[in-house]
Enzyme design. Structure first.
Site, PDB file in Angstrom:
ATOM      1  N   GLY A 186       4.587  -0.620   5.066  1.00 25.55           N
ATOM      2  CA  GLY A 186       5.262   0.618   5.081  1.00 25.55           C
ATOM      3  C   GLY A 186       4.550   1.814   4.615  1.00 25.55           C
ATOM      4  N   ASP A 210      17.495   6.508   6.768  1.00 31.71           N
ATOM      5  CA  ASP A 210      16.460   5.691   7.620  1.00 31.71           C
ATOM      6  C   ASP A 210      17.035   4.466   8.389  1.00 31.71           C
ATOM      7  OD1 ASP A 210      13.960   6.009   8.591  1.00 31.71           O
ATOM      8  OD2 ASP A 210      13.125   4.782   7.054  1.00 31.71           O
ATOM      9  N   GLY A 219       4.066   1.075   0.558  1.00 35.54           N
ATOM     10  CA  GLY A 219       3.400  -0.119   0.091  1.00 35.54           C
ATOM     11  C   GLY A 219       3.492  -1.112   1.028  1.00 35.54           C
TER      12      GLY A 219
END
Length: 1019
Positions: free
Chosen positions: A723, A847, A726
């Site tokens: 992502g 999100d 990380g």
């Protein structure tokens, strides 16, 4: 038209075969044709050999050779090069590059080695995809590319290599599905594609590989059931399907594979009963592994009739009843594991196993075994290395003969009802790395001889009745990682040698004893340790300043002691510290300013001390719900309050001196203390309960060392996603928990902020539709760099993104239907309604998108990835509730108002949710190339709704055949699911935030749709 040499030879040979009858009457013609074939082939042999040579040089050009083994390549004939073997025609037939630590990619030029029969590439660092050109190797018999870091799909062209007998691609990071055309490899005998990331189901066509003797598809993401066609593999000897996501029962046909010697289906979600005659039907069985499934009923008695069997592993199931007779006849048994079941028996199992002289592993822990340990326990196999008998109802004492099991590396007898002393003979087990005696009724002193177990890495003797002091000899345990002797009756000082065990990296727990004395200054030697708990003792003196050297410390509890002096500023150096509990001591002075800068801190308890001065108002001190300061009457929260307290104290002293009423003052003070004592005691008990409750809710801390170990040093083999901040790795923690570990790349701007945001958002939330946070890690890596990770439950069925998009690319994911769409919509709406309205502080996810909604084994949807989440505080009407500016979310799912500078809000989540529903229904991403300019997914659907709604729906929901379309159309009108859900999605994705529904309203409407469906279609 000029043909190449290979085509010409093939043509001549075919022509010769077609005209075989000519040979009978015209031998000269036959001789002439054969001579032509030979002459043409000979004339072209040099160019063909040169093509082999060029192919090898092409392979070499894409790799580095640190060992220099390929330096000879390029000099003279290719048949003289190292690791190359040629056939009599000077063609390369074998290429052996295994174990050379080669780095690079496999060149497509390898497909030009047309005479190659054996290809060994294992144990290197080849990366990238396996080239399609490997399918040109028509003579290939063995392909071994295991233990590399290859990725991508298994090339479908591989099935063109019809002479293949062995395929071993295990230990890479290959993903995708198994080629359905595997059945073309009719000569295949060994197929190993283990420890990869394959998904989809096991192709039934594998059952056509009639010569197959080895099938290893373990440690992948395979789903579905085990196809019954595998029962056609009559020559199968080795079947390994462990660690996948397979479901259903084991097909009866598999029990008819009489040649089977290795049968492993561990760690899936299989269920049912194992036939009672399994031992008679699999007479050659040597290894039987089916742990971590859901099998019920008794252990098949016939299994103990397979007298040559070497390994029985049936742990973590639901087996019941007793252990069937016949164990003593299994003389070749090496492993016997029936742990974590519901077996009701007694310790005579151990007596039966004494005849099994090759045993190395015994486990019947976590069952209902009772009785006493036999005095002859020392007569078990001299090869025994692991003995698990914990979690049962075993009573009596530990026999001294245990000391004769000199090969033991692990002895776990924890959580039984054992009593008496710990025998001195335990000190003879010099190979022990783990000793577990916790949770019993053991008494007496701790034998000093345990200090002789210098290979110990884990020692657990907590929750017993042990007395006297901690042996100084424990200082010799220089490999110990975790030491827990809490909850006993130990007294005396903590030996300074304990703090010299710099191997301690997990836990030092000496709490709930009666230890006295001061903490040694050398406690700072524990630089790698994650948790120290010395609470509930009688320790005195000050907190050593050297505590600040414990750089990996995540939890420190010194509560309920008699520590005095000031809190050292050096505690602020503990950047990884998450929990600090210094409550109920006699600490004085001010709160160190360094505590303000501890970003990882999630609980601070300084209550019931004698602290004074001004309380900081920054950092963790802004979070009143996780900071405990009561019971410190001299603390003040503003300069004015501090002035008042100081002045009041000064006036009282002046009046007392001037009037000289010492006696009256004394009485007044005593009365005041008496009045204060009762509520203080009540508050102390109350806060202790609150803290205990918090600690019970908290998960065990995990160290960087453990995360590194369970992920293979964060090997790409275990990588399941990346992502913006990380990577995510799948792993199994030491306690057996399957997890997904999200490791943050702190070099990326915003990564640390994202970690903090996710911790804040998930600190107090608990819901079945939120991905469960198992634990977290804020530590240092082995190089001394800061390390941050979050450990989540592993979601076995991937994400909604995989379901609605990757499935369209041919992956064998569960079929999408209207019921599934509705179920996922309700699950996500339930989660968002909880975050917005029912979890205390309002949380905005920021999100919401298909890749952040994950699916568990039962296809329950759970919302994850809170890296952009925001906690919103109530504010006066008309004001924006967010304190954070910026564009939050993912392209296509970001609400329009965020683009104009508006702050995150719950209505923003509603918009993203609506777009996600539209993506699920239409099968299109918001970033689809057809959307551009003023057109987006929401407007595209709105333009066609409701008159052309059926044309907008994903073809998988409509069906592909006419009959399916008719059935699906009937379902749409009959069940009334998809169209109402689409309407709800559009009401969520309105451009104006004020016109959007709330998540609570959305949830109510979705539930009504489900109620109508169930009412109209109940059976």
């Amino acid at each position: 038209m000029q043909l190449d040499i290979k085509t010409r030879i093939t043509f001549l040979r075919n022509h010769l075969q077609i005209n075989m009858r000519i040979d009978t009457f015209h031998p000269l013609v036959s001789l002439l044709i054969s001579s032509c074939v030979f002459l043409v082939a000979s004339a072209q042999s040099v160019p063909t050999n040169k093509m082999d040579q060029e192919a090898l040089l092409g392979l070499k050009s894409l790799i580095s050779d640190p060992s220099g083994m390929l330096l000879s390549w390029g000099n003279g004939s290719a048949c003289t090069w190292s690791r190359v073997r040629c056939n009599p025609r000077r063609r390369i037939s074998e290429l052996d590059l295994q174990g050379l630590n080669l780095v690079g990619k496999i060149s497509p030029s390898i497909g030009n080695l047309s005479a190659l029969r054996f290809l060994y590439l294992q144990n290197n660092q080849f990366a990238g995809e396996i080239p399609e050109q490997i399918g040109w190797l028509g003579q290939l018999q063995t392909l071994n590319a295991s233990a590399n870091i290859l990725t991508g799909n298994i090339p479908a062209a591989l099935t063109n290599c019809t002479n293949l007998k062995t395929i071993d691609l295990s230990g890479n990071a290959i993903f995708g599905t198994l080629p359905a055309s595997l059945n073309l490899l009719q000569k295949l005998r060994v197929l190993k594609i283990a420890r990869n990331q394959l998904n989809g189901s096991v192709p039934p066509s594998i059952g056509n590989l009639s010569l197959l003797s080895t099938l290893d598809l373990s440690t992948n993401n395979l789903t579905g059931t085990i196809p019954y066609e595998l029962g056609h593999l009559r020559q199968l000897e080795y079947l390994q399907l462990s660690i996948n996501n397979l479901t259903g029962t084991i097909p009866e046909t598999l029990y008819n594979l009489s040649s089977l010697s290795f049968f492993a289906i561990a760690k899936n979600d299989l269920h049912g009963k194992i036939p009672s005659d399994v031992g008679f039907r699999l007479p050659r069985l040597l290894v039987f592994h089916n742990c971590f499934n859901r099998f019920t009923g008794p252990i098949p008695p016939s299994l103990h009739n397979v007298t040559d069997i070497q390994s029985i592993r049936m742990s973590n199931n639901h087996f019941s009843g007793s252990v069937p007779p016949g164990l003593s006849a299994l003389r070749n048994l090496v492993m016997y594991n029936i742990g974590f079941n519901q077996i009701v028996d007694n310790t005579s199992i151990l007596v039966d196993l004494m005849n099994c002289t090759k045993l190395e592993f015994i486990a019947f822990d976590e069952n209902l075994i009772e009785g006493i340990l036999p005095d002859s326990i020392g007569n078990l196999s001299s090869s025994l290395t692991k003995l698990y008998v914990g979690g049962n109802e075993i009573s009596g004492y530990i026999p001294a003969s245990i000391g004769r099991l000199s090969a033991l590396t692990l002895l776990n007898m924890s959580y039984n009802q054992l009593s008496g002393g710990i025998p001195l003979e335990v000190g003879l087990l010099k190979e022990l790395t783990m000793l577990g005696l916790a949770g019993n009724k053991l008494s007496g002193v701790i034998p000093a001889e345990i200090g002789d177990l210098v290979k110990l890495t884990k020692l657990e003797m907590n929750h017993n009745e042990l007395v006297a002091g901690i042996p100084v000899e424990f200082g010799r345990l220089q490999r110990v990682l975790s030491l827990d002797i809490s909850s006993n009756n130990l007294n005396g000082n903590i030996p300074a040698s304990i703090f010299l065990l710099n191997s301690l990296s997990s836990l030092l727990n000496l709490s709930h004893n009666s230890l006295t004395g001061a903490l040694a200054e050398n406690i700072g030697q524990l630089e790698k340790i994650a948790a120290i708990d010395l609470s509930y003792n009688f320790l005195n003196g000050s907190i050593p300043a050297s505590i600040g050297k414990c750089q990996s410390l995540q939890s420190l509890s010194l509560s309920r002691n008699s520590l005095s002096g000031v809190i050292p500023d050096t505690i602020g150096n503990l950047k990884a510290l998450q929990t600090l509990d210094l409550s109920s001591n006699q600490l004085s002075g001010v709160i160190p300013a360094t505590l303000v800068k501890m970003q990882a801190l999630r609980l601070l308890n300084l209550s019931m001390n004698d602290l004074d001065g001004l309380v900081p108002n920054d950092g963790i001190f802004k979070e009143h719900s996780i900071v405990y300061l009561d019971g410190n009457p001299e603390l003040c929260y503003s300069n004015m309050t501090c002035y008042y307290i100081h002045s009041s104290r000064h006036r009282k002293m002046s009046i007392a001196i001037a009037v000289g009423a010492a006696a009256m003052a004394t009485i007044t003070i005593l009365v005041g203390i008496s009045l204060l004592f009762l509520p203080s005691k009540w508050l102390r008990n109350r806060k202790a309960k609150i803290l205990d409750s918090f600690m019970k809710r908290s998960h065990p801390l995990v160290s960087y060392e453990e995360l590194s170990q369970v992920t293979g040093s964060f090997d790409n083999i275990n990588l399941i996603g990346t992502g913006g901040f990380g990577s995510v790795y799948k792993a199994m923690l030491r306690d057996g928990t399957a997890v997904a570990i999200k490791v943050f790349d702190l070099h990326k701007i915003g990564a640390l902020k994202s970690w903090v945001a996710e911790c804040e958002a998930l600190r107090n939330v608990r819901h079945r539709n939120l991905v469960k946070l198992v634990t977290m890690c804020a530590s240092m890596d082995f190089s001394g760099n800061e390390f941050r990770a979050l450990v989540y439950e592993l979601m076995s069925n991937g994400s909604v993104e995989d379901l609605i998009h990757n499935g369209r690319q041919g992956e064998n994911v569960p079929r999408v239907n209207a019921d599934m769409i509705l179920s996922i919509a309700i699950d996500v709406a339930t989660a968002l309604d909880y975050l917005h309205n029912d979890c205390g502080e309002q949380i905005v996810h920021c999100d919401i998108k298909p890749s952040n909604v994950l699916l568990d084994t039962d296809m329950t949807a759970k919302v994850g990835d809170f890296g952009l989440a925001r906690l919103l505080s109530p504010t006066p009407a008309g004001q924006d509730v967010s304190s954070t500016h910026g564009l939050k979310g993912s392209i296509g799912y970001i609400p329009p108002e965020y683009g104009y500078g508006s702050k995150p809000s719950s209505k923003g989540d509603v918009y993203s949710y609506g777009v996600m529903l539209l993506a699920m229904i239409t099968g299109k991403r918001p970033t689809d190339p057809q959307f551009g300019g003023d057109m987006n997914l929401e407007k595209w659907v709105r333009d066609g709704f409701p008159h052309r709604a059926h044309e907008l729906i994903d073809e998988r929901l409509r069906g592909t055949t006419q009959q399916q379309q008719q059935q699906q159309q009937q379902q749409l009108t009959r069940n009334n699911i998809i169209l109402p859900v689409m309407e709800i999605a559009l009401s969520c994705a309105m451009e104006s935030p004020d016109e959007r529904s709330t998540m609570h309203d959305v949830l109510c409407r979705l539930k009504r749709i489900r109620e109508v469906f169930l009412k109209n279609h109940s059976f």
